[in-house]
Design a protein around this motif. Structure first.
Motif, short mmCIF file in Angstrom:
data_model
loop_
_atom_site.label_atom_id
_atom_site.label_comp_id
_atom_site.label_asym_id
_atom_site.label_seq_id
_atom_site.Cartn_x
_atom_site.Cartn_y
_atom_site.Cartn_z
N HIS A 422 0.84 -1.19 0.00
CA HIS A 422 0.00 0.00 0.00
C HIS A 422 0.88 1.25 0.00
CE1 HIS A 422 -3.79 -2.17 1.30
NE2 HIS A 422 -2.85 -3.08 1.50
N LEU A 423 0.55 2.19 -0.86
CA LEU A 423 1.14 3.52 -0.80
C LEU A 423 0.22 4.36 0.08
CD1 LEU A 423 2.78 6.00 -1.42
CD2 LEU A 423 1.82 6.05 -3.73
N SER A 424 0.68 4.63 1.30
CA SER A 424 -0.14 5.38 2.27
C SER A 424 0.16 6.87 2.12
CB SER A 424 0.17 4.89 3.68
OG SER A 424 -0.23 3.54 3.83
N HIS A 447 7.63 9.84 -5.80
CA HIS A 447 8.87 9.06 -5.74
C HIS A 447 8.57 7.61 -5.35
CE1 HIS A 447 11.76 12.12 -6.59
NE2 HIS A 447 11.49 12.86 -5.53
N ILE A 448 7.74 7.44 -4.33
CA ILE A 448 7.40 6.08 -3.88
C ILE A 448 6.63 5.34 -4.97
CG2 ILE A 448 6.08 4.72 -2.21
CD1 ILE A 448 6.68 6.86 -0.14
N ARG A 449 5.72 6.04 -5.61
CA ARG A 449 4.93 5.44 -6.70
C ARG A 449 5.86 4.96 -7.81
NH1 ARG A 449 2.00 9.61 -7.33
NH2 ARG A 449 0.30 9.03 -5.91
N ASP A 450 6.84 5.77 -8.15
CA ASP A 450 7.79 5.40 -9.21
C ASP A 450 8.63 4.18 -8.81
OD1 ASP A 450 6.88 7.52 -10.70
OD2 ASP A 450 8.54 8.86 -10.17
N PRO A 458 2.81 -4.79 -7.40
CA PRO A 458 1.42 -4.29 -7.42
C PRO A 458 1.11 -3.59 -6.09
CG PRO A 458 1.53 -6.62 -8.07
CD PRO A 458 2.87 -6.26 -7.49
N PHE A 459 0.39 -2.47 -6.16
CA PHE A 459 0.08 -1.75 -4.92
C PHE A 459 -1.23 -0.99 -5.08
CE2 PHE A 459 2.40 1.19 -7.57
CZ PHE A 459 1.84 2.43 -7.34
N VAL A 460 -1.83 -0.67 -3.95
CA VAL A 460 -3.00 0.20 -3.92
C VAL A 460 -2.62 1.47 -3.17
CG1 VAL A 460 -4.65 -1.70 -4.03
CG2 VAL A 460 -3.86 -0.90 -1.80
N GLU A 461 -3.39 2.53 -3.39
CA GLU A 461 -3.10 3.81 -2.74
C GLU A 461 -4.19 4.11 -1.71
OE1 GLU A 461 -2.06 6.97 -5.36
OE2 GLU A 461 -0.87 5.71 -6.70
N LYS A 472 4.35 6.61 3.00
CA LYS A 472 5.06 5.36 3.29
C LYS A 472 4.51 4.22 2.45
CE LYS A 472 1.95 4.80 7.23
NZ LYS A 472 1.76 4.32 8.61
N VAL A 473 5.30 3.16 2.42
CA VAL A 473 4.85 1.88 1.90
C VAL A 473 4.47 1.04 3.11
CG1 VAL A 473 5.51 -0.26 0.74
CG2 VAL A 473 6.28 1.94 -0.16
N ASP A 474 3.23 0.62 3.17
CA ASP A 474 2.78 -0.31 4.20
C ASP A 474 2.63 -1.68 3.56
OD1 ASP A 474 2.66 1.28 6.49
OD2 ASP A 474 0.72 2.12 5.91
N ILE A 475 3.25 -2.68 4.15
CA ILE A 475 3.10 -4.06 3.70
C ILE A 475 2.16 -4.74 4.68
CG2 ILE A 475 4.30 -6.20 3.10
CD1 ILE A 475 6.83 -4.56 2.65
N ASN A 476 0.97 -5.06 4.21
CA ASN A 476 -0.11 -5.52 5.07
C ASN A 476 -0.42 -7.00 4.86
OD1 ASN A 476 -0.22 -2.83 5.69
ND2 ASN A 476 -2.28 -2.48 4.92
N ALA A 477 -0.99 -7.60 5.90
CA ALA A 477 -1.46 -8.99 5.81
C ALA A 477 -2.74 -9.11 6.61
CB ALA A 477 -0.40 -9.95 6.34
N LYS A 478 -3.55 -10.10 6.26
CA LYS A 478 -4.81 -10.34 6.96
C LYS A 478 -4.66 -11.50 7.94
CE LYS A 478 -7.88 -8.68 3.28
NZ LYS A 478 -8.97 -9.04 2.35
N ASN A 479 -5.34 -11.37 9.08
CA ASN A 479 -5.37 -12.49 10.01
C ASN A 479 -6.42 -13.50 9.56
OD1 ASN A 479 -7.91 -11.58 10.84
ND2 ASN A 479 -7.20 -10.83 12.82
N VAL A 480 -6.60 -14.57 10.32
CA VAL A 480 -7.51 -15.63 9.88
C VAL A 480 -8.95 -15.16 9.76
CG1 VAL A 480 -6.14 -17.60 10.67
CG2 VAL A 480 -7.67 -16.43 12.28
#
Length: 653
Positions: A422-424, A447-450, A458-461, A472-480
């Protein structure tokens, strides 16, 4: 009027028609299955009247958005059932969500028996098949109606709507609810549903507001799909780190210690220690980091310079009172300003940069009590924190390296396919939340987008998710349960060097402001442990296991040889134990499986005589006899390379 259908067919009508009428014109079967319409890409109610050219897609419960309409209607049926059984309950909100729906009530907590009774009442309501009718009211009439019905939360919602908002309601026979829709034509459109759980939830997610009771449920197009989902939920419960982590004695919580302050038990502490040593060695030996160790608290003066006091004070544990005490301290919610003063301890040249500071940081954040959950949302936690002080011309390459390090950590743990990037970004409509000028934000976000585009990630904004001083770039994950959390963050900061008067001397002898990258390589260790528990259902890769081998003597006669095997394993750094209980071997094997130990070594007369071990593993089951040294060499390599072996036998239950 021309209506273009999904398959490209064009229907022409001389007069306006509702979506449901057009559905019947296409096919009676389609109309009976219809849940909503999609007009020019927007989901609308079946009652919506079309009076001009447009594209139209008739949605059924087989479509995700159609299923959301089923679930939304089911939440209204839930609300009616609760009001029938608990007339004093007050209605709050009841949306559809990705896994089903929920409804919040001001009421006493609901038991499982209450949910069963509510389900029974819902079935009666569905069987009656009341039509859902949409109507609107002027603002004051809408408020008056909800006041007459004794629904203060609905009144508050109406008052918060824009002055020119259309205020709509849905009537389903004996029940009326404030709602924008869309909804099914009739409650009979609900074919399969289940109430799954209940919990407390603050009104509007604010811990300063009333605690409400939330009932969760789900609904599907068919009973078969519902049953599959309920089976999935049972599997989810088995993987839930909050349950499994306690069963495995990895962590616990104690009321007198406090919410959000988990105790890591010896096994959990060993996993965290393994992760921490790996990350520190990786950063220091392969990525050019230098380590710092800074205080757990600081005076408020520090946080005022950084801006945290003005932007983040409510999320901090403050020690003292500014009106009474000469000095006020706060436990640190982050390490960045401390490391800035390590940088500022002496004058720096452009030749010194980049400087990559890293610290295993214990942090404190005053999270709302309603947000606490196991190890994923806590008030004290430890992270693999780092700050890179760089020249502007070094920023892009160093940012890429931070992403590369994060990806290596994820890949080593087998988590690389479980994350989203994610681009936050900042929210320009909420200027008070951020420092800096719009052009700085626009430049840094680009700059981050580039960078992400160049790296083919692949990312979402996400608007409004940036820190107050940088995107920032947030690297996210889902719990169960499908809830998304940020696991790793990499942040571009072009502003705080100014706040702290940080500079370096350039080739011309001039003072120049550096840029800063705030980053984690692995993130929060506690949250990562929770993620790993759920990912592997407790069956961790061998290198992470707090117990890698359990030695099982067939009887007490072979206990001495078992101890010899244990000593040989420990000499090679393998985490092991001997089961000394006077039990049959079958019992010992079952115990080791329940403890999720990857390897069992059975030893008896033949093994002792030949200096061998009989190997049983979660990977291949019974692997037969092996020379002890052969086994030690194989498992040592597996641990050293951090191999993630495929589990080919399912006898661990």
């Amino acid at each position: 009027m021309k209506i273009t259908l999904k398959d490209g067919t064009v229907k022409e009508y001389p007069e306006a028609k509702s979506v449901i009428d057009i559905a019947f014109d296409i096919s009676e079967g389609l109309a009976r299955a219809a849940c909503a319409g999609e007009v020019n890409g927007e989901v609308v109610d079946l009652r919506t009247v079309l009076d001009q050219d447009c594209s139209l897609n008739i949605l059924t419960a087989k479509d995700p958005e159609g299923l959301r309409v089923v679930r939304h209607t089911c939440s209204h049926v839930l609300a009616e059932a609760v009001k029938n059984l608990f007339p004093e309950a007050k209605l709050a909100i009841g949306p559809a969500i990705d896994t089903g729906y929920y409804y919040d009530f001001e009421a006493t907590p609901f038991s499982r028996e209450d949910l069963d009774a509510i389900e029974k009442e819902m079935k009666k309501i569905i069987k009656k098949g009341a039509k859902l009718e949409r109507f609107t009211l002027p603002r004051e009439e809408a408020i008056k109606k909800m006041e007459e019905l004794g629904e203060p939360y609905k009144v508050e919602l109406i008052r918060d709507l824009p002055e020119d908002a259309e205020i709509s309601f849905y009537d389903q026979g004996d029940f009326v609810d404030l709602c924008a829709g869309p909804h099914l034509m009739s409650t009979k459109g609900i074919k399969a549903f289940k109430l799954t759980s209940s919990s407390g939830a603050y009104w509007r997610g604010d811990s300063n507001k009333a605690m409400l009771q939330r009932i969760y449920g789900s609904a599907f197009a068919t009973k078969e799909e519902l049953n599959d989902y309920l089976q999935y939920l049972e599997e989810v419960k088995k993987r839930d780190h909050n349950k499994l982590g306690r069963e495995m004695e990895l962590f616990t919580t104690v009321d007198v210690i406090g919410q959000g302050l988990p105790l890591l038990m010896p096994k959990g502490a060993k996993i965290i220690q393994t992760l921490q040593r790996w990350i520190e060695d990786e950063e220091d030996n392969h990525w050019g980091y230098i380590r710092t160790k800074t205080p757990l608290m600081a005076k408020s003066d520090l946080y005022k310079i950084s801006g945290h006091w003005g932007h983040y004070k409510d999320g901090m544990f403050v020690l003292g009172d500014e009106e009474k005490d000469k000095e006020v301290f706060a436990l640190r919610p982050m390490t960045c300003p401390f490391q800035y003063y390590v940088y500022k301890a002496k004058q720096r040249s452009y030749r010194d940069l980049p400087l990559r500071y890293s610290e295993t940081s214990t942090l404190f954040r005053n999270e709302d009590s309603g947000e606490m959950h196991g190890l994923t949302r806590v008030r004290q936690f430890t992270i693999s924190e780092g700050h890179l002080i760089v020249r502007p011309d070094q920023m892009v390459e160093e940012f890429k390296k931070c992403i590369a390090l994060a990806k290596k950590c994820l890949t080593t743990l087998g988590l690389q396919d479980d994350v989203t990037y994610h681009l936050s970004k900042w929210d320009p409509d909420d200027r008070e939340k951020y420092i800096g000028e719009p052009e700085v934000w626009d430049q840094t976000e680009q700059h981050i987008r580039d960078v992400l585009t160049e790296l083919e990630i692949p990312f979402v904004e996400d608007v409004g998710e940036a820190a107050f001083y940088g995107p920032k770039v947030d690297i996210n994950a889902k719990n169960v349960y499908g809830k998304e959390d940020t696991m790793i963050t990499i942040q571009w900061d072009a502003l705080l060097a100014e706040q702290f008067d940080m500079y370096y001397i350039d080739p011309n002898g001039e003072k120049v402001r550096p840029y800063i990258i705030h980053r984690t390589s692995l993130g929060c260790y506690e949250r990562t442990l929770a993620w790993l528990i759920e990912k592997y259902a407790g069956l961790f890769p061998t290198w992470l296991c707090p117990e890698q081998v359990r030695i099982l003597p067939i009887s007490d006669k072979y206990l001495d040889y078992a101890k010899q095997v244990e000593q040989a394993l420990q000499t090679n750094g393998i985490l092991c134990s001997v089961d000394e209980k006077s039990e049959k071997i079958g019992y010992k094997i079952r115990e080791a499986r329940l403890a999720k130990v990857p390897y069992m070594l059975v030893v008896g007369e033949k093994e002792e005589a030949e200096k061998k071990v009989s190997v049983r593993s979660r990977f291949l089951g019974d692997e037969g006899q092996k020379d002890l040294q052969e086994f030690i060499d194989a498992i040592s390599k597996e641990i050293r390379t951090k191999e993630i072996r495929k589990i080919e036998v399912q006898d661990e239950k």
